[in-house]
Design a protein around this motif. Structure first.
Motif, PDB file in Angstrom:
ATOM      1  N   UNK A   1       0.839  -1.203   0.000  1.00 44.53           N
ATOM      2  CA  UNK A   1       0.000   0.000   0.000  1.00 44.53           C
ATOM      3  C   UNK A   1       0.875   1.254   0.000  1.00 44.53           C
ATOM      4  N   UNK A   2       1.913   1.274   0.825  1.00 47.56           N
ATOM      5  CA  UNK A   2       2.814   2.412   0.879  1.00 47.56           C
ATOM      6  C   UNK A   2       3.502   2.626  -0.472  1.00 47.56           C
ATOM      7  N   UNK A   3       3.959   1.565  -1.091  1.00 49.33           N
ATOM      8  CA  UNK A   3       4.604   1.664  -2.403  1.00 49.33           C
ATOM      9  C   UNK A   3       3.622   2.199  -3.451  1.00 49.33           C
ATOM     10  N   UNK A   4       2.391   1.746  -3.413  1.00 47.79           N
ATOM     11  CA  UNK A   4       1.372   2.212  -4.358  1.00 47.79           C
ATOM     12  C   UNK A   4       1.074   3.700  -4.165  1.00 47.79           C
ATOM     13  N   UNK A   5       1.113   4.168  -2.919  1.00 46.42           N
ATOM     14  CA  UNK A   5       0.853   5.578  -2.646  1.00 46.42           C
ATOM     15  C   UNK A   5       2.028   6.466  -3.068  1.00 46.42           C
ATOM     16  N   UNK A   6       3.247   5.959  -2.939  1.00 46.42           N
ATOM     17  CA  UNK A   6       4.422   6.759  -3.264  1.00 46.42           C
ATOM     18  C   UNK A   6       4.794   6.716  -4.748  1.00 46.42           C
ATOM     19  N   UNK A   7       4.356   5.731  -5.479  1.00 45.00           N
ATOM     20  CA  UNK A   7       4.723   5.569  -6.872  1.00 45.00           C
ATOM     21  C   UNK A   7       4.372   6.790  -7.729  1.00 45.00           C
ATOM     22  N   UNK A   8       3.168   7.362  -7.629  1.00 39.30           N
ATOM     23  CA  UNK A   8       2.880   8.546  -8.440  1.00 39.30           C
ATOM     24  C   UNK A   8       3.814   9.717  -8.133  1.00 39.30           C
ATOM     25  N   UNK A   9       4.215   9.875  -6.899  1.00 36.09           N
ATOM     26  CA  UNK A   9       5.140  10.957  -6.543  1.00 36.09           C
ATOM     27  C   UNK A   9       6.482  10.766  -7.225  1.00 36.09           C
ATOM     28  N   UNK A  10       6.929   9.530  -7.367  1.00 31.27           N
ATOM     29  CA  UNK A  10       8.192   9.255  -8.058  1.00 31.27           C
ATOM     30  C   UNK A  10       8.094   9.649  -9.523  1.00 31.27           C
ATOM     31  N   UNK A  11       6.984   9.320 -10.172  1.00 27.57           N
ATOM     32  CA  UNK A  11       6.821   9.646 -11.580  1.00 27.57           C
ATOM     33  C   UNK A  11       6.600  11.136 -11.800  1.00 27.57           C
ATOM     34  N   UNK A  12       6.064  11.835 -10.826  1.00 29.54           N
ATOM     35  CA  UNK A  12       5.819  13.273 -10.979  1.00 29.54           C
ATOM     36  C   UNK A  12       7.112  14.026 -11.219  1.00 29.54           C
ATOM     37  N   UNK A  13       8.225  13.554 -10.707  1.00 33.26           N
ATOM     38  CA  UNK A  13       9.497  14.223 -10.874  1.00 33.26           C
ATOM     39  C   UNK A  13      10.424  13.492 -11.837  1.00 33.26           C
ATOM     40  N   UNK A  14       9.904  12.512 -12.544  1.00 35.98           N
ATOM     41  CA  UNK A  14      10.732  11.711 -13.438  1.00 35.98           C
ATOM     42  C   UNK A  14      11.269  12.521 -14.609  1.00 35.98           C
ATOM     43  N   UNK A  15      10.645  13.668 -14.933  1.00 36.57           N
ATOM     44  CA  UNK A  15      11.069  14.477 -16.057  1.00 36.57           C
ATOM     45  C   UNK A  15      11.770  15.754 -15.613  1.00 36.57           C
ATOM     46  N   UNK A  16      12.266  15.800 -14.398  1.00 35.38           N
ATOM     47  CA  UNK A  16      12.981  16.962 -13.896  1.00 35.38           C
ATOM     48  C   UNK A  16      14.463  16.626 -13.791  1.00 35.38           C
ATOM     49  N   UNK A  17      15.311  17.569 -14.204  1.00 34.50           N
ATOM     50  CA  UNK A  17      16.749  17.374 -14.215  1.00 34.50           C
ATOM     51  C   UNK A  17      17.407  18.577 -13.561  1.00 34.50           C
ATOM     52  N   UNK A  18      18.639  18.385 -13.042  1.00 37.16           N
ATOM     53  CA  UNK A  18      19.326  19.458 -12.333  1.00 37.16           C
ATOM     54  C   UNK A  18      20.788  19.526 -12.753  1.00 37.16           C
ATOM     55  N   UNK A  19      21.257  20.762 -12.990  1.00 34.09           N
ATOM     56  CA  UNK A  19      22.667  21.036 -13.271  1.00 34.09           C
ATOM     57  C   UNK A  19      23.032  22.275 -12.478  1.00 34.09           C
ATOM     58  N   UNK A  20      23.833  22.111 -11.437  1.00 37.34           N
ATOM     59  CA  UNK A  20      24.159  23.249 -10.580  1.00 37.34           C
ATOM     60  C   UNK A  20      22.895  23.823  -9.982  1.00 37.34           C
ATOM     61  N   UNK A  21      22.682  25.114 -10.157  1.00 33.67           N
ATOM     62  CA  UNK A  21      21.479  25.786  -9.638  1.00 33.67           C
ATOM     63  C   UNK A  21      20.314  25.757 -10.626  1.00 33.67           C
ATOM     64  N   UNK A  22      20.516  25.130 -11.780  1.00 30.95           N
ATOM     65  CA  UNK A  22      19.471  25.089 -12.802  1.00 30.95           C
ATOM     66  C   UNK A  22      18.657  23.812 -12.700  1.00 30.95           C
TER      67      UNK A  22
END
Length: 159
Positions: A7-28
């Motif tokens: 149940x915990x994994x099922x609840x957290x899975x959408x949160x993982x995908x919500x940031x799957x398309x975000x990338x970081x380089x330094x302050x960007x």
């Protein structure tokens, strides 16, 4: 116990995908790189994303490249008289504490004569490397979609 973990994994899975398309380089931070599906016989395809500069100093996007196209350019749309025109730009300023949105009818990346058209259909992904003056190089995965996401179609390039 196993049921609680599932149940915990099922609840957290959408949160993982919500940031799957975000990338970081330094302050960007680069959010949701995407491209529309390539129409048949089209000689170019555009890529879009949002760059957020969380830092206290400006940066600059100097250029881009991708292994799927021999040439990639930074472009913007501008009004000249009564006409909207697309033009190449040498670089794009990323202001400290600001955002720059790459979207249809604003800044965008043009990939010229894509060589691997199979990667430009709905649901596929392709790599795009962004070259920043201060943050260095960052490779992102561009998600190919049939239609533009709602959130990015209403933005212009803002700082």
């Amino acid at each position: 116990m196993l049921n609680k973990i599932i149940v915990l994994a099922a609840l957290l899975l959408p949160a993982c995908f919500a940031h799957a398309h975000d990338y970081k380089a330094g302050e960007l931070e680069i959010a949701h790189p995407w491209s529309q599906e390539l129409p048949p016989n089209a000689p170019t395809v555009a890529a879009y994303f949002v760059i957020h500069n969380a830092g206290k100093t400006d940066d600059r996007l100097l250029g881009v490249d991708s292994p799927i196209a021999p040439k990639a350019e930074l472009h913007e749309h501008v009004m000249q008289g009564d006409l909207m025109k697309m033009q190449q730009v040498p670089n794009v300023a990323i202001p400290a504490g600001g955002n720059v949105t790459f979207a249809p009818m604003a800044y965008h990346v043009m990939l010229m004569n894509p060589s691997d058209r199979s990667l430009l259909s709905d649901g596929k992904r392709f790599p795009l490397t962004l070259h920043f003056e201060k943050a260095g190089d960052l490779t992102v995965e561009v998600a190919v979609q049939k239609e533009a996401p709602q959130a990015t179609t209403t933005h212009a390039h803002a700082q």
